[in-house]
Design a protein around this motif. Structure first.
Motif, PDB file in Angstrom:
ATOM      1  N   MET A 105       9.709   4.344   4.215  1.00 56.03           N
ATOM      2  CA  MET A 105       8.603   4.721   3.332  1.00 56.03           C
ATOM      3  C   MET A 105       8.901   4.274   1.910  1.00 56.03           C
ATOM      4  O   MET A 105       8.016   3.780   1.201  1.00 56.03           O
ATOM      5  N   ALA A 106      10.147   4.409   1.490  1.00 59.60           N
ATOM      6  CA  ALA A 106      10.538   3.973   0.148  1.00 59.60           C
ATOM      7  C   ALA A 106      10.346   2.466  -0.013  1.00 59.60           C
ATOM      8  O   ALA A 106       9.949   1.991  -1.083  1.00 59.60           O
ATOM      9  N   ASN A 107      10.600   1.709   1.046  1.00 56.95           N
ATOM     10  CA  ASN A 107      10.413   0.255   0.979  1.00 56.95           C
ATOM     11  C   ASN A 107       8.952  -0.113   0.754  1.00 56.95           C
ATOM     12  O   ASN A 107       8.649  -1.100   0.081  1.00 56.95           O
ATOM     13  N   VAL A 108       8.050   0.656   1.325  1.00 57.79           N
ATOM     14  CA  VAL A 108       6.614   0.367   1.186  1.00 57.79           C
ATOM     15  C   VAL A 108       6.143   0.580  -0.246  1.00 57.79           C
ATOM     16  O   VAL A 108       5.321  -0.171  -0.766  1.00 57.79           O
ATOM     17  N   VAL A 109       6.687   1.611  -0.916  1.00 59.09           N
ATOM     18  CA  VAL A 109       6.205   1.936  -2.265  1.00 59.09           C
ATOM     19  C   VAL A 109       7.176   1.515  -3.371  1.00 59.09           C
ATOM     20  O   VAL A 109       6.910   1.771  -4.542  1.00 59.09           O
ATOM     21  N   GLY A 110       8.264   0.864  -3.004  1.00 58.31           N
ATOM     22  CA  GLY A 110       9.195   0.375  -4.023  1.00 58.31           C
ATOM     23  C   GLY A 110       9.942   1.488  -4.722  1.00 58.31           C
ATOM     24  O   GLY A 110       9.925   1.598  -5.957  1.00 58.31           O
ATOM     25  N   ALA A 111      10.607   2.322  -3.942  1.00 62.01           N
ATOM     26  CA  ALA A 111      11.314   3.476  -4.502  1.00 62.01           C
ATOM     27  C   ALA A 111      12.673   3.628  -3.841  1.00 62.01           C
ATOM     28  O   ALA A 111      13.017   2.906  -2.903  1.00 62.01           O
ATOM     29  N   THR A 212     -14.214   0.050  -6.465  1.00 62.82           N
ATOM     30  CA  THR A 212     -14.252  -1.377  -6.787  1.00 62.82           C
ATOM     31  C   THR A 212     -13.131  -2.176  -6.146  1.00 62.82           C
ATOM     32  O   THR A 212     -13.218  -3.398  -6.049  1.00 62.82           O
ATOM     33  N   GLY A 213     -12.051  -1.503  -5.726  1.00 66.40           N
ATOM     34  CA  GLY A 213     -10.903  -2.226  -5.183  1.00 66.40           C
ATOM     35  C   GLY A 213     -10.000  -2.821  -6.249  1.00 66.40           C
ATOM     36  O   GLY A 213      -9.098  -3.602  -5.932  1.00 66.40           O
ATOM     37  N   GLN A 214     -10.192  -2.451  -7.511  1.00 66.30           N
ATOM     38  CA  GLN A 214      -9.371  -2.984  -8.600  1.00 66.30           C
ATOM     39  C   GLN A 214      -7.959  -2.421  -8.529  1.00 66.30           C
ATOM     40  O   GLN A 214      -7.758  -1.218  -8.452  1.00 66.30           O
ATOM     41  N   PHE A 215      -6.972  -3.308  -8.567  1.00 71.25           N
ATOM     42  CA  PHE A 215      -5.550  -2.954  -8.540  1.00 71.25           C
ATOM     43  C   PHE A 215      -5.027  -2.986  -9.969  1.00 71.25           C
ATOM     44  O   PHE A 215      -5.014  -4.027 -10.612  1.00 71.25           O
ATOM     45  N   PHE A 216      -4.594  -1.828 -10.461  1.00 70.60           N
ATOM     46  CA  PHE A 216      -4.144  -1.733 -11.841  1.00 70.60           C
ATOM     47  C   PHE A 216      -2.681  -2.133 -11.987  1.00 70.60           C
ATOM     48  O   PHE A 216      -1.893  -2.047 -11.041  1.00 70.60           O
ATOM     49  N   ASN A 217      -2.329  -2.534 -13.185  1.00 69.38           N
ATOM     50  CA  ASN A 217      -0.950  -2.891 -13.508  1.00 69.38           C
ATOM     51  C   ASN A 217      -0.177  -1.606 -13.801  1.00 69.38           C
ATOM     52  O   ASN A 217      -0.156  -1.119 -14.928  1.00 69.38           O
ATOM     53  N   LEU A 218       0.464  -1.059 -12.771  1.00 69.61           N
ATOM     54  CA  LEU A 218       1.145   0.223 -12.905  1.00 69.61           C
ATOM     55  C   LEU A 218       2.279   0.168 -13.922  1.00 69.61           C
ATOM     56  O   LEU A 218       2.493   1.118 -14.687  1.00 69.61           O
ATOM     57  N   LEU A 219       3.004  -0.938 -13.910  1.00 71.22           N
ATOM     58  CA  LEU A 219       4.131  -1.088 -14.843  1.00 71.22           C
ATOM     59  C   LEU A 219       3.655  -1.024 -16.287  1.00 71.22           C
ATOM     60  O   LEU A 219       4.227  -0.307 -17.112  1.00 71.22           O
ATOM     61  N   PHE A 234       0.229   8.399 -10.495  1.00 71.69           N
ATOM     62  CA  PHE A 234      -0.788   7.588  -9.821  1.00 71.69           C
ATOM     63  C   PHE A 234      -1.129   8.160  -8.454  1.00 71.69           C
ATOM     64  O   PHE A 234      -0.261   8.676  -7.754  1.00 71.69           O
ATOM     65  N   ASP A 235      -2.415   8.042  -8.098  1.00 70.70           N
ATOM     66  CA  ASP A 235      -2.856   8.291  -6.731  1.00 70.70           C
ATOM     67  C   ASP A 235      -2.889   6.935  -6.032  1.00 70.70           C
ATOM     68  O   ASP A 235      -3.688   6.064  -6.377  1.00 70.70           O
ATOM     69  N   LEU A 236      -2.040   6.762  -5.040  1.00 71.95           N
ATOM     70  CA  LEU A 236      -1.882   5.470  -4.372  1.00 71.95           C
ATOM     71  C   LEU A 236      -2.527   5.460  -2.988  1.00 71.95           C
ATOM     72  O   LEU A 236      -2.099   4.708  -2.114  1.00 71.95           O
ATOM     73  N   ALA A 237      -3.561   6.271  -2.804  1.00 74.42           N
ATOM     74  CA  ALA A 237      -4.212   6.351  -1.497  1.00 74.42           C
ATOM     75  C   ALA A 237      -4.671   4.984  -1.012  1.00 74.42           C
ATOM     76  O   ALA A 237      -4.543   4.662   0.171  1.00 74.42           O
ATOM     77  N   HIS A 238      -5.207   4.165  -1.932  1.00 71.64           N
ATOM     78  CA  HIS A 238      -5.713   2.846  -1.557  1.00 71.64           C
ATOM     79  C   HIS A 238      -4.720   1.737  -1.884  1.00 71.64           C
ATOM     80  O   HIS A 238      -5.060   0.559  -1.787  1.00 71.64           O
ATOM     81  N   ALA A 239      -3.503   2.122  -2.255  1.00 72.13           N
ATOM     82  CA  ALA A 239      -2.487   1.137  -2.629  1.00 72.13           C
ATOM     83  C   ALA A 239      -1.321   1.082  -1.648  1.00 72.13           C
ATOM     84  O   ALA A 239      -0.810   0.003  -1.341  1.00 72.13           O
ATOM     85  N   ALA A 240      -0.884   2.232  -1.146  1.00 70.65           N
ATOM     86  CA  ALA A 240       0.284   2.273  -0.258  1.00 70.65           C
ATOM     87  C   ALA A 240      -0.006   1.515   1.041  1.00 70.65           C
ATOM     88  O   ALA A 240      -0.975   1.789   1.722  1.00 70.65           O
ATOM     89  N   GLY A 241       0.828   0.539   1.335  1.00 73.98           N
ATOM     90  CA  GLY A 241       0.635  -0.290   2.513  1.00 73.98           C
ATOM     91  C   GLY A 241      -0.353  -1.410   2.306  1.00 73.98           C
ATOM     92  O   GLY A 241      -0.599  -2.189   3.223  1.00 73.98           O
ATOM     93  N   ASN A 242      -0.896  -1.527   1.106  1.00 73.46           N
ATOM     94  CA  ASN A 242      -1.917  -2.517   0.804  1.00 73.46           C
ATOM     95  C   ASN A 242      -1.432  -3.537  -0.216  1.00 73.46           C
ATOM     96  O   ASN A 242      -1.609  -4.738  -0.020  1.00 73.46           O
ATOM     97  N   PRO A 244       1.737  -4.695  -3.309  1.00 73.57           N
ATOM     98  CA  PRO A 244       3.152  -4.510  -3.661  1.00 73.57           C
ATOM     99  C   PRO A 244       3.307  -3.451  -4.732  1.00 73.57           C
ATOM    100  O   PRO A 244       2.605  -3.461  -5.746  1.00 73.57           O
ATOM    101  N   LEU A 245       4.224  -2.525  -4.501  1.00 73.25           N
ATOM    102  CA  LEU A 245       4.477  -1.431  -5.437  1.00 73.25           C
ATOM    103  C   LEU A 245       5.952  -1.403  -5.806  1.00 73.25           C
ATOM    104  O   LEU A 245       6.806  -1.768  -4.995  1.00 73.25           O
ATOM    105  N   ALA A 246       6.233  -0.963  -7.015  1.00 74.34           N
ATOM    106  CA  ALA A 246       7.615  -0.846  -7.484  1.00 74.34           C
ATOM    107  C   ALA A 246       7.723   0.417  -8.327  1.00 74.34           C
ATOM    108  O   ALA A 246       7.920   0.375  -9.529  1.00 74.34           O
ATOM    109  N   LEU A 247       7.567   1.562  -7.657  1.00 73.33           N
ATOM    110  CA  LEU A 247       7.479   2.826  -8.385  1.00 73.33           C
ATOM    111  C   LEU A 247       8.739   3.126  -9.179  1.00 73.33           C
ATOM    112  O   LEU A 247       8.668   3.562 -10.332  1.00 73.33           O
TER     113      LEU A 247
END
Length: 437
Positions: A105-111, A212-219, A234-242, A244-247
């Motif tokens: 799970m950590a690999n999916v969200v970059g943690a 809208t499907g807009q992916f924000f620059n979390l960093l 962040f709420d990553l409901a539409h981001a996790a598994g979709n 690249p994340l580096a929390l």
């Protein structure tokens, strides 16, 4: 020769001239897709003739995999044969079950594994994080969210503002959409933070906007917020598994997500939570306590005083729902094998192909409101109906397309890389073209 679109794909922007609009091109891409075999691992809804529907709704609910079915039946069998002994015995003992999922799970969200856990459901986890990280004090009392944030997120932050005895109108700041589009200009986020940052206690944004499907620059958002002393989640409901994340490396303070969309873990399945390691030893952070947040080494000693578990585990409250964790295990196994980089590469190509075909229609009845820049979107494209209404969506459903309608006039299409292919995309656009005509 390997297809140049697939070979060594590392760029986030694909030249549109490499695509072709004929069905043969889509079929060729599917034949050369190294991830195509995963499609056979999933169950697809069928029409009355027993034919697979074209499922492009993974942004709402992912499909069931055969592996998920197998592991769930295995857990049921363990319960049947071992009863209470299944907590510590059997092939997959239940008490430590969730611990075996932390690394994948950590690999999916970059943690880091100690920064993530699986517990509760999405909105419950958001409330738990708000309890800990929204601590208004002095003039720093405000929360910054998107104007078009998912409703449950807005309800949650509003309830915590009221819980602290504050007025919603005075303490909730909305990031407005650009007047020329439905998306948010990140320069506007920076502007608001710079102007009001010293009054903002918390920035809480959806990593990928559901509408809208807009992916924000979390960093970048995290950096802007921290420079002004704000907590950033962040709420990553539409981001996790979709996407690249580096929390961890982004320095995000906390994040929450569900597992039933791109992670294919079943309707209402258990959710995920992240708390950056910099907060793990802070004893001043308020938490709602429960026995599963207790030190696991002495949890079953039933001590009277609370001894917090290490890391994010101390935010846990109740014991894990194992039947809900089983499909998560199945999904994360598939993500580990496929790899997030390969999935993202295919997603960029597949969604780019969808955008290309839609633009080739040259039909002024529709408009893609998801950002054109591939690094600013995941696999979802939101199609605004400038002419027409929900009957267009309904006719697509009649033609065997499973898509998602969002009021007042948007069809969301999400070709997910694990189980969708190029022919799926081609056939959807072909049906859409016929319906529009």
């Amino acid at each position: 020769m390997a297809n140049p679109l697939i070979r060594n794909l590392d760029l986030l922007n694909i030249s549109q001239h490499l695509y072709k609009s004929d069905l043969a091109f889509a079929q060729k891409m599917d034949a050369e897709d190294p991830l195509a075999h995963y499609k056979d691992d999933f169950y697809f809804p069928k029409n009355e003739n027993g034919e697979d529907l074209i499922y492009l709704c993974g942004n709402s609910l992912g499909l069931q995999s055969r592996h998920a079915e197998e592991i769930t039946l295995e857990i049921l069998d363990q319960w049947k044969n071992l009863g209470v002994k299944g907590h510590f015995n059997g092939k997959r003992p239940w008490v430590p079950f969730h611990l075996s999922l932390k690394e994948s799970m950590a690999n999916v969200v970059g943690a880091k594994p100690e920064e993530v856990t699986l517990m509760n459901t999405l909105s419950v986890n958001l409330h738990l994080m708000l309890t800990s990280f929204y601590r208004p004090s002095g003039k720093r009392t405000k929360i910054l969210i998107e104007q078009d944030v998912f409703p449950s997120d807005r309800y949650a932050v509003e309830s915590h503002i009221e819980w602290h005895g504050l007025n919603i109108d005075d303490n909730l700041i909305f990031i407005p959409r650009d007047q020329h589009s439905d998306t948010v200009k990140e320069s506007k986020i920076k502007e608001i933070i710079n102007e009001q940052g010293e009054e903002i206690a918390l920035i809480m944004i959806g990593g990928v906007n559901y509408y809208t499907g807009q992916f924000f620059n979390l960093l970048q958002i995290t950096k802007w917020g921290h420079e002004k002393g704000c907590i950033v989640g962040f709420d990553l409901a539409h981001a996790a598994g979709n996407v690249p994340l580096a929390l961890h490396n982004s320095g995000v303070d906390f994040a929450v997500w569900c597992t039933y969309k791109y992670l294919n873990a079943g309707p209402g399945s258990i959710a995920g939570a992240f708390v950056h390691e910099k907060h793990h030893t802070d004893q001043g952070i308020p938490k709602l306590k429960g026995w599963w947040g207790h030190n696991p080494e002495i949890r079953f000693a039933m001590r009277d005083d609370f001894d917090p578990a290490p890391g994010v585990e101390s935010w846990q409250i109740s014991c894990q729902p194992i039947l809900s964790l089983a499909p998560v295990k199945a999904s994360l196994d598939m993500f580990e094998k496929a790899g997030m980089k390969a999935l993202r590469n295919k997603s960029v190509l597949l969604t780019g192909y969808l955008a290309y075909l839609l633009n080739e229609l040259k039909n002024d009845a529709i408009e893609i409101i998801t950002p054109n820049l591939q690094s600013a979107r995941g696999c979802q494209l939101s199609i605004l109906l400038k002419k027409g209404d929900k009957r267009i969506h309904d006719q697509l459903v009649e033609r065997g397309i499973v898509a998602d309608w969002r009021n007042p006039n948007v069809i969301r299409i999400a070709p997910t890389p694990l189980y969708n292919g190029y022919e799926d995309v081609w056939r959807f656009v072909d049906h859409l073209s016929n319906v529009l005509e």
